[in-house]
Design an enzyme around this catalytic site. Structure first.
Site, PDB file in Angstrom:
ATOM      1  N   ASP A 122      -3.776  -5.430 -17.294  1.00 61.44           N
ATOM      2  CA  ASP A 122      -3.010  -4.509 -17.733  1.00 61.44           C
ATOM      3  C   ASP A 122      -3.368  -3.931 -19.174  1.00 61.44           C
ATOM      4  O   ASP A 122      -2.287  -3.840 -19.852  1.00 61.44           O
ATOM      5  CB  ASP A 122      -1.527  -4.893 -17.764  1.00 61.44           C
ATOM      6  CG  ASP A 122      -1.127  -5.445 -16.508  1.00 61.44           C
ATOM      7  OD1 ASP A 122      -1.516  -4.667 -15.367  1.00 61.44           O
ATOM      8  OD2 ASP A 122      -0.330  -6.459 -16.168  1.00 61.44           O
TER       9      ASP A 122
ATOM     10  N   HIS B 155       0.835   0.331 -13.567  1.00 67.87           N
ATOM     11  CA  HIS B 155       1.747  -0.811 -14.038  1.00 67.87           C
ATOM     12  C   HIS B 155       2.991  -0.452 -14.001  1.00 67.87           C
ATOM     13  O   HIS B 155       3.769   0.484 -14.386  1.00 67.87           O
ATOM     14  CB  HIS B 155       1.286  -1.531 -15.231  1.00 67.87           C
ATOM     15  CG  HIS B 155       1.942  -2.713 -15.657  1.00 67.87           C
ATOM     16  ND1 HIS B 155       1.670  -3.948 -14.880  1.00 67.87           N
ATOM     17  CD2 HIS B 155       3.113  -3.172 -16.254  1.00 67.87           C
ATOM     18  CE1 HIS B 155       2.388  -4.764 -15.091  1.00 67.87           C
ATOM     19  NE2 HIS B 155       3.441  -4.495 -16.245  1.00 67.87           N
TER      20      HIS B 155
ATOM     21  N   ASN C 299       1.477   3.041  -2.725  1.00 61.37           N
ATOM     22  CA  ASN C 299       1.222   4.034  -3.537  1.00 61.37           C
ATOM     23  C   ASN C 299      -0.221   4.434  -2.873  1.00 61.37           C
ATOM     24  O   ASN C 299      -0.585   5.808  -2.963  1.00 61.37           O
ATOM     25  CB  ASN C 299       0.624   3.418  -4.946  1.00 61.37           C
ATOM     26  CG  ASN C 299       1.985   3.202  -5.803  1.00 61.37           C
ATOM     27  OD1 ASN C 299       2.240   4.216  -6.137  1.00 61.37           O
ATOM     28  ND2 ASN C 299       2.543   2.110  -5.708  1.00 61.37           N
TER      29      ASN C 299
ATOM     30  N   LEU D  57      -4.514  -7.139  -7.267  1.00 57.51           N
ATOM     31  CA  LEU D  57      -4.240  -8.055  -8.241  1.00 57.51           C
ATOM     32  C   LEU D  57      -5.290  -9.022  -9.059  1.00 57.51           C
ATOM     33  O   LEU D  57      -5.161  -9.833  -9.921  1.00 57.51           O
ATOM     34  CB  LEU D  57      -3.420  -9.452  -7.456  1.00 57.51           C
ATOM     35  CG  LEU D  57      -1.987  -8.705  -6.982  1.00 57.51           C
ATOM     36  CD1 LEU D  57      -0.909  -9.717  -6.420  1.00 57.51           C
ATOM     37  CD2 LEU D  57      -1.023  -7.936  -7.937  1.00 57.51           C
TER      38      LEU D  57
ATOM     39  N   GLU E  30       6.591   6.104  -9.116  1.00 52.98           N
ATOM     40  CA  GLU E  30       5.200   5.627  -9.225  1.00 52.98           C
ATOM     41  C   GLU E  30       4.359   6.776  -7.908  1.00 52.98           C
ATOM     42  O   GLU E  30       3.326   7.319  -8.167  1.00 52.98           O
ATOM     43  CB  GLU E  30       4.727   4.517  -8.635  1.00 52.98           C
ATOM     44  CG  GLU E  30       5.188   3.272  -9.676  1.00 52.98           C
ATOM     45  CD  GLU E  30       4.455   1.988  -9.226  1.00 52.98           C
ATOM     46  OE1 GLU E  30       4.342   1.192 -10.033  1.00 52.98           O
ATOM     47  OE2 GLU E  30       4.946   1.581  -8.050  1.00 52.98           O
TER      48      GLU E  30
ATOM     49  N   GLY F  95       0.967  -1.228  -0.001  1.00 52.20           N
ATOM     50  CA  GLY F  95      -0.096   0.145   0.105  1.00 52.20           C
ATOM     51  C   GLY F  95       0.983   1.292   0.029  1.00 52.20           C
ATOM     52  O   GLY F  95       0.171   2.379   0.298  1.00 52.20           O
TER      53      GLY F  95
ATOM     54  N   ASN G 121      -5.271   2.288 -13.545  1.00 47.01           N
ATOM     55  CA  ASN G 121      -4.325   1.323 -13.003  1.00 47.01           C
ATOM     56  C   ASN G 121      -3.055   1.788 -13.027  1.00 47.01           C
ATOM     57  O   ASN G 121      -2.783   2.492 -14.391  1.00 47.01           O
ATOM     58  CB  ASN G 121      -4.565  -0.174 -13.507  1.00 47.01           C
ATOM     59  CG  ASN G 121      -3.536  -1.083 -13.056  1.00 47.01           C
ATOM     60  OD1 ASN G 121      -3.428  -1.312 -11.707  1.00 47.01           O
ATOM     61  ND2 ASN G 121      -3.024  -2.139 -13.772  1.00 47.01           N
TER      62      ASN G 121
HETATM   63  C1  GRF Z   1       3.196  -1.201  -7.911  1.00 44.57           C
HETATM   64  O1  GRF Z   1       4.484  -1.404  -8.155  1.00 44.57           O
HETATM   65  C2  GRF Z   1       2.217  -0.913  -8.825  1.00 44.57           C
HETATM   66  O2  GRF Z   1       2.872  -0.643 -10.109  1.00 44.57           O
HETATM   67  C3  GRF Z   1       1.802  -2.386  -9.011  1.00 44.57           C
HETATM   68  O3  GRF Z   1       1.444  -2.879  -7.702  1.00 44.57           O
HETATM   69  C4  GRF Z   1       2.488  -2.447  -6.763  1.00 44.57           C
HETATM   70  C5  GRF Z   1       1.919  -1.945  -5.568  1.00 44.57           C
HETATM   71  O4  GRF Z   1       2.981  -1.448  -4.676  1.00 44.57           O
HETATM   72  N1  GRF Z   1       0.377  -2.238  -9.737  1.00 44.57           N
HETATM   73  P1  GRF Z   1       2.501  -0.966  -3.189  1.00 44.57           P
HETATM   74  O5  GRF Z   1       1.827  -1.851  -2.552  1.00 44.57           O
HETATM   75  O6  GRF Z   1       1.693   0.167  -3.440  1.00 44.57           O
HETATM   76  O7  GRF Z   1       3.607  -0.483  -2.517  1.00 44.57           O
END
Ligand code: GRF
Length: 196
Positions: free
Chosen positions: A150, A109, A20, A90, A179, A18, A107
């Protein structure tokens, strides 16, 4: 903002650490119009739930069959969710959900789509594949999500160099920084543009 202006409510779907989700929550925590109204997660052990509790954001723990069948659409509509942000989620979103939120579900990626995406391409598997194929560039892709993994119109990409002696771990670290720097800003712009 006038007192009557409608607030725009985002649900963040995340099932991992989490990091992000944390950045997105921080970015919008004092936003005049946009708010993170819900964190949706399928794993009771996921780190993102701790973040949600620290940041006082309501959570919804989901179960696979119901998600496949109706995507929790009625719940999301009841909570007046306007946009869905996938951040390390996922499970493939079912068509009923991607259709209802078409153009309002995004999303991120950790590679340059359309390369290195699809089923099984997540986490370190992506960075390992990029390095094994001798790519000189990798990066991030932010895209509208549809019901394929994706897949969907690309909104934003940012590239970085894959340097000599790069390892999946060093690449993952660099990608995470990208990100964290970009996802919130791109989400904000996409939402504000779509409201014009
Ligand atoms: C990120 O690298 C994103 O690109 C992918 O899942 C990862 C999530 O990372 N879809 P986090 O849980 O936010 O650290």
């Amino acid at each position: 903002m006038s007192e009557n202006q409608k607030r725009i409510r985002i649900a963040v779907f995340a099932s991992g650490n989490g990091s992000n989700a944390r950045k997105i929550n921080e970015h919008f925590s004092h936003h005049p119009v946009i708010e993170i109204a819900l964190i949706v997660c399928n794993d009771p052990e996921a780190g993102v739930l701790k973040i949600a509790s620290e940041q006082h954001i309501p959570t919804l723990l989901i179960e696979k069959n119901r998600f496949r069948e109706e995507g929790y659409l009625s719940f999301l509509q009841e909570k007046k969710i306007d946009f869905i942000v996938l951040a390390g989620f996922l499970w493939k979103a079912p068509p009923c959900l991607t259709r209802a939120y078409q153009g309002r579900i995004v999303n991120i990626h950790p590679a340059l789509l359309p390369s290195y995406g699809g089923k099984g391409m997540y986490g370190m598997a992506v960075h390992r594949a990029v390095i094994e194929h001798g790519e000189k560039k990798s990066g991030i892709t932010i895209h509208f999500a549809d019901d394929a993994y994706d897949h969907g119109k690309i909104i934003f990409q940012k590239q970085i160099d894959v340097v000599e002696n790069e390892t999946p771990e060093t690449l993952a670290e660099k990608i995470h920084i990208l990100e964290h720097n970009w996802y919130s800003k791109v989400i904000e712009k996409m939402i504000l543009d779509s409201e014009k």
